[in-house]
Design a protein around this motif. Structure first.
Motif, PDB file in Angstrom:
ATOM      1  N   MET A   1      -6.922  -2.337  -4.512  1.00 52.95           N
ATOM      2  CA  MET A   1      -6.398  -3.005  -3.202  1.00 52.95           C
ATOM      3  C   MET A   1      -7.548  -3.289  -2.362  1.00 52.95           C
ATOM      4  SD  MET A   1      -2.979  -0.382  -2.402  1.00 52.95           S
ATOM      5  CE  MET A   1      -4.215   0.806  -2.181  1.00 52.95           C
ATOM      6  N   HIS A  24      -3.647  -2.053   4.980  1.00 50.40           N
ATOM      7  CA  HIS A  24      -3.585  -3.112   4.037  1.00 50.40           C
ATOM      8  C   HIS A  24      -1.929  -4.329   4.453  1.00 50.40           C
ATOM      9  CE1 HIS A  24      -5.363   0.925   1.734  1.00 50.40           C
ATOM     10  NE2 HIS A  24      -5.241  -0.422   0.905  1.00 50.40           N
ATOM     11  N   ALA A  28      -0.632  -6.417  -0.612  1.00 52.97           N
ATOM     12  CA  ALA A  28      -1.987  -5.205  -1.381  1.00 52.97           C
ATOM     13  C   ALA A  28      -0.601  -4.017  -1.547  1.00 52.97           C
ATOM     14  CB  ALA A  28      -3.029  -4.431  -0.327  1.00 52.97           C
ATOM     15  N   VAL A  29       0.426  -3.943  -1.240  1.00 52.12           N
ATOM     16  CA  VAL A  29       1.426  -3.075  -1.240  1.00 52.12           C
ATOM     17  C   VAL A  29       1.959  -3.114  -2.041  1.00 52.12           C
ATOM     18  CG1 VAL A  29       3.281  -1.954  -0.269  1.00 52.12           C
ATOM     19  CG2 VAL A  29       1.563  -2.325   1.376  1.00 52.12           C
ATOM     20  N   ALA A  32       0.391  -2.021  -5.407  1.00 54.82           N
ATOM     21  CA  ALA A  32       0.199  -0.916  -5.490  1.00 54.82           C
ATOM     22  C   ALA A  32       1.646  -0.205  -5.876  1.00 54.82           C
ATOM     23  CB  ALA A  32      -0.050   0.673  -3.940  1.00 54.82           C
ATOM     24  N   LYS A 162       2.310   5.979   2.550  1.00 54.10           N
ATOM     25  CA  LYS A 162       1.505   5.333   3.715  1.00 54.10           C
ATOM     26  C   LYS A 162       1.494   6.732   4.877  1.00 54.10           C
ATOM     27  CE  LYS A 162       2.716   3.819   7.363  1.00 54.10           C
ATOM     28  NZ  LYS A 162       1.905   4.030   8.453  1.00 54.10           N
ATOM     29  N   ILE A 191      -1.404   3.704   0.542  1.00 51.83           N
ATOM     30  CA  ILE A 191      -1.728   2.974   1.786  1.00 51.83           C
ATOM     31  C   ILE A 191      -2.163   3.088   2.760  1.00 51.83           C
ATOM     32  CG2 ILE A 191      -0.811   0.658  -0.296  1.00 51.83           C
ATOM     33  CD1 ILE A 191       1.824   1.093   1.357  1.00 51.83           C
ATOM     34  N   THR A 197       2.381  -2.058   7.608  1.00 55.15           N
ATOM     35  CA  THR A 197       2.172  -2.167   6.381  1.00 55.15           C
ATOM     36  C   THR A 197       3.321  -0.860   5.881  1.00 55.15           C
ATOM     37  OG1 THR A 197      -0.573  -1.688   6.581  1.00 55.15           O
ATOM     38  CG2 THR A 197       0.722  -0.494   5.494  1.00 55.15           C
TER      39      THR A 197
END
Length: 490
Positions: A1, A24, A28-29, A32, A162, A191, A197
Motif C-alpha cells: 500500500m 491510506h 489503497a483501502v 487491501a 483501521k 490501514i 480512511t
C-alpha cells in the motif's frame, strides 16, 4: 500500500513525536480489501482447528512482545505502562477463548423438523462474511479492537483493520505479529489514516464493519455503510452508572467508583460517570471515596492517571465541570482548576442537577458525579433516564440481583466494576445510543457470520404440500392436523 500523504503521532503526555504513518487513500483501502478477498478462501478452508492453531501462535507472539506493545500504547495514547500491560492480558484471554470455542459455536448442527416436515433432515451452520473491516478506538487500542478482530478471524473471516489515528503504531504492531504467526496470506492487514480512511473502508467491498467509537462518529459510519447495505456492529459511547445500596460494602463500592471513573483518565466507554448512593449511607460513602482519592494524581512517571489523549476533549470536560458548578453543584475534589495542559486531576462533583451536561452527556474524563437518592427505585429511575445503555454496576448485599434486573443496559455487574467485560464467554454491547450488536462470547462469534440453513429430503412426504398436485383430501388432513396441533391451547 502506498500513499503520498502521511501524519504524525505525538505523545499526549510530553508532546514528543512518536511516529509517522501513511494516510491510506481510497485506492489503497480498496487494494487491501482485494488482497483480503484473495486470502479469504484459504483462511476459511483451513478449518476451525487450523485457524485455532494459527491464532494460538499469534497469541504467543503478542505475549512475547507484550513489553514493547505496552510501551507503544503508553507512548501513543498516554496510559501508564502497568495499565497498558493489564489491557494486553485481558485481550489475550479473549483471543484464546475465541480460538478454542469457534468450532463448537459455529460448526454445523442438526435441527429437528416439525411434524409436517418430518421427512426433512435439517442443519444450520454459521458462515463467515469473507472480509470484515474493523475500525478501532484509541482508548483501549488492543483490548477493544481485538474483541472484533480475534472473533472475526476465529469465525473464518479475513480482516482489514483501521486503528485510530491516535494509536496507529499499536495496530501496525499487532498486524506484524500476526504476519509472523500466519505468513502465508494477508489474513490481517492494517490501514492507517483518519476519518477519510475509515469512510473508504466503509464504502469498500467488506462483508461487515465492526466499529468502536463515539455515538456521533458511529452515525457517520452507518451512513457510509448504507451505500452498500453493509451490516455494522456498533460499539458506541456510554454514561454508565454505579449504584450503592444502604447495605453495600462502602469501601469496595468507593474503590470501584474511583477506578471506574478515573482509570485511563476516565476515557472509558464503560467507565463510571454517575454514582447514585442511598441516602442512609451517602455521607459515609463520600467520606470513604474522598479518603481513597486523596493521593490519586494525574501526571507522568509514577502517576496512576495519564493525560487526556484527544486535546479537543479537554473543552468538553471543562464545559461539564463549569456547567455543573454554575447550576449549583460543588466540587469536593478537583474542579475547573484541575485541568492543566492535557492532564486533568480527579474531580468529584455533588449536588449536580439531573439535567446538567455532566449527568446527561458523555464526559470521557476523570470526573464523578455523586448523587443522593432516597431509595433504589429512585436510583434505578435515574440510571435508566439516559439515552445510553452500555453497562452498569450495583453494590448491594441483599438486593443486588433485583436491582440489576431492572437496569436497562447491555450488561450489569454486581459488587464488582465491569466484571462482565473481562469474562470472555459473556457478550458485551449496548442498547440505545450505546449501539447494537455484541462482541465476546458465542454472540460475538456469531456477529461475524451469517446463518446458513440446509435441508435434505429423506423420503417423500405422505402430505405433499408444495405441489400443484396436492389433493383436496390432503388439505382436509392438514386442516385436521392444524386443529389438533394448534387449536387446543388454553
Amino acid at each position: 500500500m502506498t500513499t503520498s500523504l502521511s501524519f504524525d503521532v505525538h505523545s499526549p503526555a510530553t508532546g514528543a513525536l512518536v511516529g509517522s504513518y501513511p494516510s491510506h487513500d481510497e485506492s489503497a483501502v480498496e487494494a487491501a480489501v482485494d488482497r483480503a478477498h484473495g486470502a479469504a478462501t484459504w483462511w476459511r478452508t483451513v478449518g476451525f482447528d487450523e485457524r485455532a492453531r494459527r491464532l494460538d501462535r499469534w497469541r504467543a507472539e503478542i505475549t512475547r512482545g507484550r513489553d514493547e506493545l505496552a510501551r507503544i500504547m503508553s507512548e501513543e495514547m498516554g496510559k501508564p505502562r502497568s495499565d497498558a500491560a493489564l489491557e494486553i492480558v485481558m485481550a489475550l484471554e479473549h483471543l484464546k477463548w475465541a480460538a478454542r470455542n469457534a468450532k463448537d459455536v459455529l460448526g454445523p448442527r442438526s435441527v429437528t423438523p416439525s411434524l409436517l416436515t418430518v421427512n426433512q433432515a435439517c442443519r444450520v451452520e454459521y458462515r463467515p462474511f469473507g472480509v470484515v473491516g474493523v475500525i478501532g478506538p484509541w482508548n483501549y487500542p488492543v483490548f477493544t479492537p481485538l474483541g472484533s478482530i480475534s472473533f472475526a478471524l476465529a469465525a473464518g473471516n479475513t480482516v482489514v483493520f483501521k486503528p485510530s489515528e491516535y494509536t496507529p503504531g499499536v495496530g501496525v504492531w499487532l498486524a506484524e505479529a500476526f504476519a509472523r504467526a500466519v505468513p502465508e496470506q494477508p489474513v490481517l492487514q492494517v490501514i492507517t489514516g483518519g476519518g477519510e480512511t475509515g469512510a473508504a473502508l466503509c464504502r469498500s467491498r467488506v462483508g461487515k464493519i465492526g466499529f468502536t467509537g463515539s455515538t456521533e462518529t458511529g452515525k457517520r459510519v452507518m451512513a457510509a455503510c448504507a451505500q452498500r447495505l453493509t451490516p455494522v456492529l456498533m460499539e458506541c459511547g456510554g454514561k454508565d452508572a454505579l449504584i450503592v445500596d444502604a447495605d453495600a460494602d462502602l469501601a469496595a463500592a468507593a474503590d470501584a467508583a474511583l477506578w471506574g471513573g478515573m482509570a485511563n483518565a476516565g476515557q472509558t466507554c464503560l467507565g463510571v460517570e454517575r454514582v447514585y448512593v442511598h441516602t442512609d449511607v451517602y455521607d459515609k460513602f463520600l467520606t470513604e471515596l474522598l479518603d481513597q482519592a486523596r493521593d490519586l494524581r494525574a501526571g507522568t512517571g509514577t502517576a496512576k492517571i495519564g493525560p487526556i489523549t484527544m486535546p479537543k476533549q479537554l473543552a468538553v470536560i471543562h464545559r461539564h465541570i463549569e456547567d455543573a458548578i454554575a447550576r449549583g453543584g460543588r466540587a469536593l475534589l478537583g474542579g475547573p482548576e484541575a485541568i492543566d495542559g492535557q492532564f486533568v486531576q480527579p474531580t468529584i462533583l455533588v449536588d449536580v442537577p439531573h439535567d446538567a451536561a455532566a449527568v446527561v452527556e458523555e464526559t470521557f474524563g476523570p470526573t464523578l458525579v455523586v448523587t443522593r437518592v432516597a431509595s433504589m427505585d429512585e436510583a434505578i429511575e435515574r440510571v435508566n433516564d439516559s439515552e445510553y445503555g452500555l453497562g452498569a454496576t450495583v453494590f448491594a448485599r441483599r438486593d443486588g440481583d433485583a436491582i440489576a434486573d431492572r437496569i436497562e443496559s447491555g450488561a450489569t455487574s454486581i459488587n464488582a466494576f465491569v466484571a462482565h467485560a473481562t469474562i470472555p464467554a459473556l457478550p458485551l454491547g449496548g442498547v440505545g445510543a450505546s449501539g447494537f450488536g455484541r462482541v465476546h462470547g458465542p454472540d460475538g462469534l456469531r456477529e461475524f457470520t451469517y446463518a446458513k440453513a440446509t435441508t435434505r429430503q429423506r423420503f417423500s412426504s405422505p402430505l405433499a404440500l408444495t405441489t400443484f398436485t396436492r389433493s383436496a383430501g390432503i388439505d382436509t388432513v392438514v386442516d385436521r392436523l392444524v386443529s389438533v396441533l394448534h387449536g387446543r391451547i388454553g
